[in-house]
Design an enzyme around this catalytic site. Sequence first.
Site, PDB file in Angstrom:
ATOM      1  CG  HIS A 162      -2.045   0.980   1.126  1.00 15.72           C
ATOM      2  ND1 HIS A 162      -1.912   2.317   1.342  1.00 15.72           N
ATOM      3  CD2 HIS A 162      -3.348   0.796   0.818  1.00 15.72           C
ATOM      4  CE1 HIS A 162      -3.089   2.921   1.201  1.00 15.72           C
ATOM      5  NE2 HIS A 162      -3.971   2.014   0.888  1.00 15.72           N
ATOM      6  CG  PHE A 163      -0.380   3.097  -3.138  1.00 15.60           C
ATOM      7  CD1 PHE A 163      -1.420   2.547  -3.854  1.00 15.60           C
ATOM      8  CD2 PHE A 163      -0.660   4.143  -2.288  1.00 15.60           C
ATOM      9  CE1 PHE A 163      -2.714   3.060  -3.742  1.00 15.60           C
ATOM     10  CE2 PHE A 163      -1.943   4.652  -2.160  1.00 15.60           C
ATOM     11  CZ  PHE A 163      -2.967   4.114  -2.891  1.00 15.60           C
TER      12      PHE A 163
END
Length: 136
Positions: free
Chosen positions: A44-45
């Site tokens: 993430h991410f």
Amino acid sequence: MTDLLDAVRPLVACDRVTAIVDGDVRRITGELRVHGDGPYLPDHFPGLTIFPGVFVLEAVVQAAAAAFGEPDGRRLRLTAVRSLRFLVPLRPGDLLRVLAEATAVSPPHPVRLRADCRRGDGVRVATATVECGWSG
């Protein structure tokens, strides 16, 4: 003395919670150190690890739940998000500080929270206005 966070285990979104009751107002402070080893962070991410916004919201709700405890065996649960704004991402190593204010009420009345979420250096990362109801 019972740890305020016992009410929200096993998923704990705050390392520490304090609450001050001043008349009809309850001032709540929750803190969480964002650790880079959480299973949710690497993806993430990819290439830009940030703390998921939904966990910031969860920290707001859990700080309030811990501060209100479990009167009559009831627990505080999120029922509505009236306003939520993410301003700056949190990264591993950052400290999240949730500063929330609520009217001190008891079941069955809902609780409305206004929260100002800041990084440890004081930079505002999010603001939220949410409503919580009582379950149980």
